[in-house]
Motif scaffolding. Structure first.
Motif, mmCIF file in Angstrom:
data_model
loop_
_atom_site.group_PDB
_atom_site.id
_atom_site.type_symbol
_atom_site.label_atom_id
_atom_site.label_comp_id
_atom_site.label_asym_id
_atom_site.label_seq_id
_atom_site.Cartn_x
_atom_site.Cartn_y
_atom_site.Cartn_z
ATOM 1 N N ILE A 57 0.740 -1.305 0.033
ATOM 2 C CA ILE A 57 0.066 -0.004 -0.017
ATOM 3 C C ILE A 57 0.818 1.275 0.073
ATOM 4 O O ILE A 57 0.237 2.326 0.289
ATOM 5 C CB ILE A 57 -0.991 -0.018 1.120
ATOM 6 N N LEU A 182 -1.913 6.196 0.031
ATOM 7 C CA LEU A 182 -2.325 4.679 -0.074
ATOM 8 C C LEU A 182 -2.761 4.121 -1.241
ATOM 9 O O LEU A 182 -3.659 4.851 -2.191
ATOM 10 C CB LEU A 182 -3.585 4.694 0.886
ATOM 11 N N ARG A 184 -4.946 2.313 -2.714
ATOM 12 C CA ARG A 184 -6.028 1.856 -2.227
ATOM 13 C C ARG A 184 -6.469 0.485 -2.822
ATOM 14 O O ARG A 184 -7.212 -0.408 -2.274
ATOM 15 C CB ARG A 184 -7.326 2.639 -2.631
ATOM 16 N N TYR A 187 -4.887 -2.446 -1.339
ATOM 17 C CA TYR A 187 -5.337 -2.669 0.231
ATOM 18 C C TYR A 187 -6.497 -3.755 0.459
ATOM 19 O O TYR A 187 -7.625 -3.786 0.022
ATOM 20 C CB TYR A 187 -6.029 -1.408 0.947
ATOM 21 N N LEU A 197 -14.849 0.580 6.529
ATOM 22 C CA LEU A 197 -13.939 1.826 6.101
ATOM 23 C C LEU A 197 -14.366 3.156 6.459
ATOM 24 O O LEU A 197 -15.622 3.052 7.255
ATOM 25 C CB LEU A 197 -13.678 1.869 4.463
ATOM 26 N N TRP A 198 -13.954 4.223 6.050
ATOM 27 C CA TRP A 198 -14.275 5.457 6.858
ATOM 28 C C TRP A 198 -15.614 5.584 6.862
ATOM 29 O O TRP A 198 -16.430 6.195 7.471
ATOM 30 C CB TRP A 198 -13.315 6.468 6.236
ATOM 31 N N ASN A 269 -9.219 -1.335 10.442
ATOM 32 C CA ASN A 269 -8.764 -0.621 9.332
ATOM 33 C C ASN A 269 -8.410 0.695 9.795
ATOM 34 O O ASN A 269 -7.652 1.489 8.897
ATOM 35 C CB ASN A 269 -9.784 -0.644 8.192
ATOM 36 N N ARG A 306 -5.964 14.699 1.206
ATOM 37 C CA ARG A 306 -6.071 13.043 1.199
ATOM 38 C C ARG A 306 -7.363 12.783 0.565
ATOM 39 O O ARG A 306 -8.381 12.696 1.298
ATOM 40 C CB ARG A 306 -5.618 12.643 2.244
ATOM 41 N N ASP A 308 -7.666 9.512 -0.041
ATOM 42 C CA ASP A 308 -7.480 8.006 0.224
ATOM 43 C C ASP A 308 -7.786 7.611 1.490
ATOM 44 O O ASP A 308 -8.079 6.601 1.869
ATOM 45 C CB ASP A 308 -6.074 7.492 -0.039
ATOM 46 N N LEU A 309 -7.978 8.538 2.498
ATOM 47 C CA LEU A 309 -7.758 8.402 3.968
ATOM 48 C C LEU A 309 -8.993 9.354 4.434
ATOM 49 O O LEU A 309 -8.978 10.502 3.868
ATOM 50 C CB LEU A 309 -6.578 8.654 4.653
ATOM 51 N N PRO A 351 -8.925 4.056 5.781
ATOM 52 C CA PRO A 351 -8.969 4.119 4.224
ATOM 53 C C PRO A 351 -10.566 4.396 4.108
ATOM 54 O O PRO A 351 -11.389 4.113 4.667
ATOM 55 C CB PRO A 351 -8.653 2.686 3.739
ATOM 56 N N ARG A 352 -10.644 5.113 2.794
ATOM 57 C CA ARG A 352 -11.869 5.601 2.251
ATOM 58 C C ARG A 352 -12.289 4.616 1.254
ATOM 59 O O ARG A 352 -11.536 3.983 0.511
ATOM 60 C CB ARG A 352 -11.897 7.129 1.809
#
Length: 352
Positions: A57, A182, A184, A187, A197-198, A269, A306, A308-309, A351-352
């Motif tokens: 990642i 990341l 993604r 992952y 995830l988020w 996560n 970001r 990705d997060l 992570p999103r």
């Protein structure tokens, strides 16, 4: 002829506002330290557990657990700040600023940013901002803590009181800048241990982390030695037998790490602690106590830099000898409920 070359530790009178302290004994963290830390707490976050997962990642290898970095830096400060402490009272504005890897060497320095004598005149509260630096002089961690320290002489004059103004929380736009972007698509949520995830978390949500861990005498002693934390209250049963509790206190960082490890079950996560906004050790813990934990999601923030997060602001509550199924926290009068030992407000990246 006798002389004393030993360090008795600083008492409240020895501190002054603006004082800068460079702490002794740099520490190179190795894969051995990582293995011992894992054996003490059992954290299972995949990014810190697997080089293969981390490289996939975007990391060069598995970074060291954020809390192992925190405890190592904290331990450097103890001989100068809290060797004569009665209690470590709280944390604020703690930011994890760069990943640390096995082979990195950490050192610490602190600045006294506040002083306030207590009404008993037997103790005072010392506020310090401490930094952890790597071998290149890069700041990897910065935090504020305040600690109640004994006075050498009850009747010695106290400095003018100054309590620093501390932020309620670290701003979300200050989070996550230093982490690798990341990858993604690589992952693997099955390997990470959770499909959530988020986007699957919402403010107000509470998570019972279900499991419990009993603290053994040998384990908490080993943990505190691992960080080179020399506070007497954790080690010396001969002196502590005559103290307030009659036994050794468990270093509060042991409870933080246990609660964080337990939080995997529900937050697998959320692999990075980006910041600790505030924290309190509400009550002491002793060998034989069993720790449980639960989390409440307080805020959910996109990070403007970001995609990705995302960030979750959480309250992580640790309990002793009481399950978390009914989410014990505070009474209607605002006091902490029986069994609550840790109240930690933190930002987690996921992570999103």
């Amino acid at each position: 002829m006798t002389s004393s070359k030993t360090n008795p530790g600083n008492f409240f009178e020895d501190f002054r506002l603006g004082q800068e302290i460079h702490h002794a004994t740099p520490r190179t963290l190795t894969e051995g330290d990582v293995a011992v830390y894992a054996s003490l707490y059992g954290p299972r976050f995949a990014v810190q557990s697997s080089d293969m997962f981390a490289r996939a990642i975007g990391y060069p290898r598995a970074p060291i657990d954020d809390l192992l970095v925190f405890h190592t830096v904290f331990g450097k400060t103890v001989p100068d700040i809290s060797l004569n402490a009665v209690a470590n009272l709280g944390y604020a504005d703690c930011r994890f600023l760069a990943p640390v890897y096995p082979g990195d060497t950490l050192s610490a320095q602190s600045e006294v940013i506040g002083l306030k004598e207590n009404s008993s005149r037997e103790t005072g509260v010392v506020y310090v901002r401490s930094k952890g630096l790597n071998q290149d002089g890069e700041t990897v961690l910065e935090y504020v803590r305040w600690v109640m320290v004994r006075k050498r002489d009850k009747f010695s004059p106290a400095p003018q009181a100054h309590v620093p103004d501390l932020p309620e929380r670290v701003a979300p736009d200050a989070l996550g800048h230093v982490l690798p972007l990341l990858a993604r698509a690589d992952y693997d949520m099955q390997m990470a241990g959770s499909p959530f995830l988020w986007g699957d978390y919402e403010p107000g949500e509470r998570i019972d982390h279900s499991d419990g861990i009993t603290i053994e005498e040998a384990e908490h002693q080993l943990a505190t030695r691992l960080y080179q934390n020399t506070a007497r209250v954790h080690f010396n049963q001969h002196t502590e037998s005559a103290g307030r509790f009659g036994r050794r206190l468990i270093y509060g960082g042991v409870v933080i790490s246990m609660a964080r490890a337990l939080s995997f079950n529900g937050l697998a996560n959320a692999y990075h602690i980006a910041a600790i906004n505030g924290g309190r050790h509400v009550a002491p813990c002793f060998a034989g106590d069993t720790i449980y934990a639960w989390t409440e999601v307080l805020e959910k923030e996109e990070l403007p830099h970001r995609s990705d997060l995302g960030a979750l602001r959480v309250r992580l509550v640790a309990l002793k000898n009481r399950a978390a199924s009914d989410f014990p926290y505070k009474t209607d009068l605002g006091d902490y409920e029986e069994g609550v030992v840790l109240d930690l407000d933190a930002w987690l990246l996921i992570p999103r």
